[in-house]
Design an enzyme around this catalytic site. Structure first.
Site, PDB file in Angstrom:
ATOM      1  N   CYS A  41      11.231  -9.210  -0.860  1.00  0.00           N
ATOM      2  CA  CYS A  41      11.115 -10.349  -1.778  1.00  0.00           C
ATOM      3  C   CYS A  41      12.393 -10.530  -2.607  1.00  0.00           C
ATOM      4  O   CYS A  41      13.378 -11.034  -2.103  1.00  0.00           O
ATOM      5  CB  CYS A  41       9.866 -10.210  -2.642  1.00  0.00           C
ATOM      6  N   HIS A  99       5.535  -9.241   1.420  1.00  0.00           N
ATOM      7  CA  HIS A  99       5.322  -7.967   0.723  1.00  0.00           C
ATOM      8  C   HIS A  99       4.586  -6.951   1.605  1.00  0.00           C
ATOM      9  O   HIS A  99       3.382  -6.734   1.454  1.00  0.00           O
ATOM     10  CB  HIS A  99       4.527  -8.203  -0.560  1.00  0.00           C
ATOM     11  N   GLU A 119       4.762  -3.837   1.378  1.00  0.00           N
ATOM     12  CA  GLU A 119       4.415  -2.628   0.611  1.00  0.00           C
ATOM     13  C   GLU A 119       2.957  -2.608   0.165  1.00  0.00           C
ATOM     14  O   GLU A 119       2.401  -1.557  -0.127  1.00  0.00           O
ATOM     15  CB  GLU A 119       5.330  -2.495  -0.616  1.00  0.00           C
TER      16      GLU A 119
END
Length: 264
Positions: A117, A226, A228
Site C-alpha cells: 500500500c 493488503h 498482510e
C-alpha cells in the site's frame, strides 16, 4: 547451538497522539504487518525507530529484508511535484525522508524488499513515478477506498479482482490463476509507473496493483492491496509472504557466511 534469527526491518510511522488537547509524538508499527512477517515469512520483525538516512547502509547490514508497510498517512505530493490536494489527509514527512532513500538503498545493495500500500507507492515515487492523490476522482477509475465505518473484517474483505501478468510470480503465487480477488483500502494510486518498475497486476479499471523492480538481484515486489491481513488464511497472500521469507533467509545465510569468512 541456537538457530540464527532472520530479521526484517519495518520502518515506523510518526504520529501525534493524545487526548484533552495534548498530543505527543509516537513511533508506531501496525500489529498486522509485524505478525505477517513473523508468521507468514518466519522472520523476526525489527524497528529502528529513530533511524536517519545517514544510517541506512549500516542498518541494512544488520537485517535480511525490508518491508514497507501501509499507513494512514500518504506520501507527500511534493515528492512527485504536486501540491497537496486534500489538506485533511495525514502526511508523514519523517517517514518519507527515510523510506524514499531506503528504497534506493535496498535496490542498490540487493536487499529483499516488499512494499504494501503506502510502501508500494513509496517505491514508485522513490524511483521516479507519480501518484493519483484521489483515484476515485479520476474519470474511469473505481473508488478503491474501504468502508471506513465497517468492522475490520469487512474492510479487509475481497473487494475486486486483479488480472495477473501471464507467467509472472504473482500468477504462480495465485496457483496459476489469471485473476484473483483482493481487498482494497487506498485513496491514492499509481498515475505514472516509474521506468524501473514492471507492472504485474491490474485492477479492472487499469490501475496498477502489483509490480516488480526490473533487474533486481533478489525479491523486490510491491502490492497496492493488503496481503498482510490474516495472510495465513488466504493462500495467495500466504505465498507472497512465504516467498519473501525465503529470500530473506537466503540473504541471512550469505550474510552469516561473509561474517564467518571475515573472522577466519
Amino acid at each position: 547451538m541456537n538457530k540464527p534469527t532472520c530479521m526484517v526491518w519495518l520502518p515506523a510511522d510518526h504520529r501525534l497522539m493524545g487526548d484533552h488537547g495534548h498530543q505527543m509524538p509516537f513511533l508506531l508499527l501496525g500489529d498486522k504487518y509485524a505478525r505477517a512477517v513473523k508468521v507468514g515469512s518466519q522472520a523476526q520483525p525489527v524497528m529502528f525507530p529513530l533511524a536517519d538516512t545517514g544510517q541506512i547502509s549500516e542498518l541494512l547490514a544488520l537485517v535480511d529484508g525490508v518491508m514497507l508497510t501501509g499507513s494512514p498517512s500518504n506520501v507527500h505530493p511534493s515528492h512527485f511535484n504536486e501540491d497537496v490536494a486534500d489538506p485533511s489527509l495525514p502526511l508523514d514527512a519523517d517517514r518519507d525522508l527515510l523510506t524514499l532513500a531506503l528504497v534506493k538503498a535496498c535496490v542498490h545493495e540487493g536487499v529483499p524488499l516488499l512494499g504494501i500500500c503506502r510502501g508500494f507507492q513509496e517505491i514508485n515515487v522513490a524511483l521516479g513515478g507519480t501518484l493519483h492523490q484521489r483515484v476515485h476522482e479520476v474519470p474511469g477509475m473505481l473508488d478503491h477506498r474501504e468502508p471506513k465505518a465497517a468492522p475490520p473484517e469487512e474492510q479487509y474483505a475481497p473487494r475486486h479482482c486483479i488480472r495477473l501478468a501471464p507467467g509472472s510470480v504473482f500468477e504462480a503465487w495465485a496457483g496459476g490463476q489469471a485473476e484473483t480477488q483482493v481487498n482494497s483500502l487506498h485513496g491514492q494510486g499509481i498515475a505514472r509507473l516509474a521506468a524501473g518498475l514492471e507492472p504485474l497486476a491490474h485492477a479492472p479499471d487499469g490501475l496498477v496493483e502489483a509490480f516488480a523492480v526490473r533487474g533486481a538481484r533478489t525479491f523486490a515486489y510491491a502490492v497496492q492491496f493488503h496481503p498482510e491481513w490474516r495472510c495465513w488464511e488466504t493462500p495467495f497472500y500466504a505465498a507472497i509472504f512465504d516467498a519473501f521469507g525465503r529470500a530473506c533467509r537466503q540473504r541471512m545465510n550469505l550474510r552469516l557466511q561473509a561474517a564467518d569468512l571475515a573472522r577466519a
